[in-house]
Write a protein that holds these residues in place. Structure first.
Motif, PDB file in Angstrom:
ATOM      1  N   ARG A  36      34.401  37.806  43.715  1.00 55.38           N
ATOM      2  CA  ARG A  36      35.051  39.075  43.402  1.00 55.38           C
ATOM      3  C   ARG A  36      35.514  39.103  41.948  1.00 55.38           C
ATOM      4  O   ARG A  36      36.011  38.110  41.421  1.00 55.38           O
ATOM      5  CB  ARG A  36      36.248  39.233  44.336  1.00 55.38           C
ATOM      6  CG  ARG A  36      37.089  40.477  44.147  1.00 55.38           C
ATOM      7  CD  ARG A  36      38.352  40.382  44.981  1.00 55.38           C
ATOM      8  NE  ARG A  36      39.165  41.591  44.898  1.00 55.38           N
ATOM      9  CZ  ARG A  36      39.396  42.408  45.910  1.00 55.38           C
ATOM     10  NH1 ARG A  36      38.901  42.130  47.100  1.00 55.38           N
ATOM     11  NH2 ARG A  36      40.133  43.493  45.752  1.00 55.38           N
ATOM     12  N   HIS A  37      35.320  40.242  41.302  1.00 56.29           N
ATOM     13  CA  HIS A  37      35.933  40.451  39.990  1.00 56.29           C
ATOM     14  C   HIS A  37      37.453  40.517  40.141  1.00 56.29           C
ATOM     15  O   HIS A  37      37.973  40.868  41.215  1.00 56.29           O
ATOM     16  CB  HIS A  37      35.458  41.770  39.368  1.00 56.29           C
ATOM     17  CG  HIS A  37      34.170  41.670  38.615  1.00 56.29           C
ATOM     18  ND1 HIS A  37      34.069  41.047  37.391  1.00 56.29           N
ATOM     19  CD2 HIS A  37      32.926  42.144  38.897  1.00 56.29           C
ATOM     20  CE1 HIS A  37      32.824  41.131  36.953  1.00 56.29           C
ATOM     21  NE2 HIS A  37      32.112  41.793  37.842  1.00 56.29           N
ATOM     22  N   THR A  38      38.160  40.209  39.074  1.00 59.09           N
ATOM     23  CA  THR A  38      39.615  40.393  39.081  1.00 59.09           C
ATOM     24  C   THR A  38      39.923  41.887  39.160  1.00 59.09           C
ATOM     25  O   THR A  38      39.144  42.728  38.705  1.00 59.09           O
ATOM     26  CB  THR A  38      40.242  39.810  37.814  1.00 59.09           C
ATOM     27  OG1 THR A  38      39.624  40.407  36.664  1.00 59.09           O
ATOM     28  CG2 THR A  38      40.052  38.304  37.756  1.00 59.09           C
ATOM     29  N   ASP A  39      41.073  42.212  39.743  1.00 61.19           N
ATOM     30  CA  ASP A  39      41.440  43.623  39.888  1.00 61.19           C
ATOM     31  C   ASP A  39      41.791  44.258  38.547  1.00 61.19           C
ATOM     32  O   ASP A  39      41.525  45.439  38.328  1.00 61.19           O
ATOM     33  CB  ASP A  39      42.620  43.758  40.859  1.00 61.19           C
ATOM     34  CG  ASP A  39      42.215  43.394  42.282  1.00 61.19           C
ATOM     35  OD1 ASP A  39      41.343  44.074  42.837  1.00 61.19           O
ATOM     36  OD2 ASP A  39      42.757  42.411  42.825  1.00 61.19           O
ATOM     37  N   ALA A  40      42.388  43.492  37.665  1.00 63.86           N
ATOM     38  CA  ALA A  40      42.754  44.004  36.350  1.00 63.86           C
ATOM     39  C   ALA A  40      41.785  43.459  35.305  1.00 63.86           C
ATOM     40  O   ALA A  40      41.044  42.498  35.555  1.00 63.86           O
ATOM     41  CB  ALA A  40      44.185  43.595  36.000  1.00 63.86           C
ATOM     42  N   VAL A  41      41.771  44.091  34.126  1.00 64.70           N
ATOM     43  CA  VAL A  41      40.937  43.585  33.039  1.00 64.70           C
ATOM     44  C   VAL A  41      41.393  42.166  32.717  1.00 64.70           C
ATOM     45  O   VAL A  41      42.569  41.932  32.427  1.00 64.70           O
ATOM     46  CB  VAL A  41      41.051  44.467  31.790  1.00 64.70           C
ATOM     47  CG1 VAL A  41      40.264  43.863  30.631  1.00 64.70           C
ATOM     48  CG2 VAL A  41      40.559  45.875  32.095  1.00 64.70           C
ATOM     49  N   PRO A  42      40.502  41.186  32.788  1.00 61.86           N
ATOM     50  CA  PRO A  42      40.924  39.801  32.599  1.00 61.86           C
ATOM     51  C   PRO A  42      41.229  39.490  31.141  1.00 61.86           C
ATOM     52  O   PRO A  42      40.805  40.198  30.227  1.00 61.86           O
ATOM     53  CB  PRO A  42      39.701  39.007  33.081  1.00 61.86           C
ATOM     54  CG  PRO A  42      38.544  39.921  32.835  1.00 61.86           C
ATOM     55  CD  PRO A  42      39.067  41.311  33.073  1.00 61.86           C
ATOM     56  N   HIS A  43      41.983  38.416  30.938  1.00 60.80           N
ATOM     57  CA  HIS A  43      42.250  37.957  29.588  1.00 60.80           C
ATOM     58  C   HIS A  43      40.979  37.354  28.996  1.00 60.80           C
ATOM     59  O   HIS A  43      40.025  37.035  29.711  1.00 60.80           O
ATOM     60  CB  HIS A  43      43.363  36.909  29.601  1.00 60.80           C
ATOM     61  CG  HIS A  43      43.002  35.672  30.370  1.00 60.80           C
ATOM     62  ND1 HIS A  43      42.976  35.631  31.747  1.00 60.80           N
ATOM     63  CD2 HIS A  43      42.620  34.431  29.952  1.00 60.80           C
ATOM     64  CE1 HIS A  43      42.603  34.426  32.144  1.00 60.80           C
ATOM     65  NE2 HIS A  43      42.380  33.675  31.083  1.00 60.80           N
ATOM     66  N   MET A  44      40.966  37.213  27.701  1.00 61.34           N
ATOM     67  CA  MET A  44      39.796  36.675  27.026  1.00 61.34           C
ATOM     68  C   MET A  44      39.926  35.168  26.876  1.00 61.34           C
ATOM     69  O   MET A  44      41.004  34.653  26.558  1.00 61.34           O
ATOM     70  CB  MET A  44      39.632  37.321  25.650  1.00 61.34           C
ATOM     71  CG  MET A  44      39.394  38.827  25.704  1.00 61.34           C
ATOM     72  SD  MET A  44      37.853  39.257  26.552  1.00 61.34           S
ATOM     73  CE  MET A  44      36.671  38.541  25.403  1.00 61.34           C
TER      74      MET A  44
END
Length: 475
Positions: A236-244
């Motif tokens: 699953r992708h993270t629900d929020a934009v992930p950190h870089m």
């Protein structure tokens, strides 16, 4: 009167359409482009032709621009559409929009490009199937299914993914059964599977997910069993934009050491309370170079042992899709299991289920047999061009114009995407783009990867035309 050089791009899915757009950006130096597509929808391709709004992109909208030098292009287009295109209103950089919405975007790009004055007489949409390609008198000639031929100065094979090959187990009588669906995208899947039919899906990857969602969207209520050797589901992708996470330094060319390094980075992120997904994403800028640096033996080891794990961590599900899948599993509507198929046969007079399936669960000795009504092959696209039935591929193989790459992942091409013939020599003026080049470039299935390849290939083709095509600007 002399004519402008002519290039045929065979295939108008994402790869071929985007290449056409980049060639058009050459302005006055743009060649005449024949964009040849067997399907009626130019620009969409198989991935974005779906009409199911539950089929979401696996990449956030903020990273889905068709142009690497215009990262906001897709987002700007979404804002302009508003309610005119389903799924566009309210979408932001973190959104996973419907694939059909992205299909509208690609079609609009092609439509707008064809209407521009700079494209007049330069972009020609050809709705037909290319069945043969040969060299003749220093040029190439492409022949279409209707019999028409075009003389070319260069050609690009943008032929995308081929339908799944049936497992060798199915080469017998069951392969010819109406209860076996070799292509999950074929109309027969919707037409022939009853609302309450039990279904075996061979494969547990992204194609399986799409197939299950499509069945449910049509009101299917029967139980679905998804079976693969390892029973792995896409993560699953993270629900929020992930950190870089910054790209790691040069990776070791030993797979064992490289895997240990990535696992160490993941543990560091998790120890800091952060998600693991950005670690995998950080590898993207280095993936092609790393793949090309790997010795052939290590590539084979990767395909045998690590590829399934890489695929489920690298090509992830939108959170909304992952949630739907989890809910189906929780109710028993979807059962995901790991094992190896042992036999499968149709039983016409059976009371419960018309197909008898036998498999051996992973890491167990005994077999399990169960009945189903239908079987769908979702084992992934065919890669070995020696086994595909596409008429153009068969023609080129027979001529010795193309050959499979050493790993049989697609066509053999060099670092400039020039097609290599049976003797390993670059074929003058013949290129390939997209998934069929995965043997050389590996990651050539997602939009962020293909858009970079399209931009680079347009430069190579332009340079080739400038050097070799005997042309002049049309009067």
């Amino acid at each position: 009167m002399t004519t402008r050089p002519t290039i045929a791009i065979i295939g108008a899915g994402f790869s071929g359409s985007l290449l056409a757009l980049h060639l058009l950006s050459r302005g006055a130096d743009c060649p005449r482009i024949l964009l040849i597509e067997r399907a009626s929808d130019f620009g969409r391709g198989l991935a974005y032709a779906t009409g199911n709004p539950a089929h979401l992109l696996n990449v956030r909208a903020g990273n889905m621009s068709a142009f690497p030098d215009q990262p906001e292009h897709f987002l700007a287009w979404l804002r302009q559409q508003g309610d005119a295109v389903p799924g566009a209103a309210g979408a932001g950089p973190a959104s996973f929009v419907a694939r059909q919405t992205y299909g509208h975007y690609l079609q609009k790009l092609i439509s707008d490009a064809a209407k521009q004055s700079r494209s007049a007489g330069r972009l020609i949409l050809v709705p037909d199937t290319a069945v043969a390609l040969r060299h003749e008198g220093g040029r190439m000639v492409v022949r279409l299914d209707v019999g028409r031929e075009y003389k070319l100065d260069a050609a690009v094979l943008a032929i995308g993914n081929f339908p799944p090959q049936p497992p060798h187990l199915f080469d017998g009588a069951f392969f010819r059964s109406s209860r076996f669906h070799p292509d999950p995208w074929a109309p027969s899947v919707a037409r022939d599977i009853g609302v309450r039919d039990s279904v075996l899906v061979v494969g547990t990857g992204l194609t399986m997910v799409d197939t299950v969602l499509s069945l449910r969207a049509r009101g299917h209520q029967g139980q679905i069993v998804a079976l693969s050797r390892r029973g792995l589901l896409p993560r699953r992708h993270t629900d929020a934009v992930p950190h870089m996470v910054p790209p790691p330094p040069d990776m070791p060319t030993s797979l064992s050491r490289a895997l240990a390094h990535v696992r160490r980075l993941v543990r560091q992120e998790q120890a800091a309370g952060r998600a693991w997904q950005p670690v995998i994403d950080s590898l993207r800028p280095r993936t092609v170079a790393y793949w090309q640096a790997l010795p052939l033996g290590e590539k084979k080891r990767f395909l045998r042992h690590l590829r399934p794990w890489w695929d489920v961590h690298r090509h992830r599900l939108a959170p909304a899709v992952a949630t739907q899948l989890t809910a189906l599993q929780a109710t028993g509507a979807l059962i995901v299991t790991a094992g190896r198929l042992q036999s499968i046969e149709e039983v016409p007079d059976a009371v419960q289920g018309r197909v008898r399936v036998t498999y051996r669960p992973r890491n167990e000795d005994g077999d399990i047999t169960f009945p189903v009504d239908q079987v769908i092959n979702c084992s992934g696209p065919a890669c070995d061009i020696l086994r595909v039935t596409d008429p153009l591929v068969r023609d080129l193989l027979a001529q010795g114009t193309i050959r499979p790459d050493p790993l049989h992942l697609g066509l053999d091409v060099d670092a400039e995407a020039r097609v290599l013939d049976a003797g390993g020599r670059p074929v003058p003026g013949l290129y390939a783009i997209g998934p069929v080049t995965r043997g050389t470039f590996w990651e050539m299935t997602a939009v962020p990867d293909i858009r970079m390849q399209a931009a680079t290939l347009a430069q190579h083709i332009g340079a080739y035309i400038d050097r070799h095509a005997k042309v002049a600007v049309e009067a």
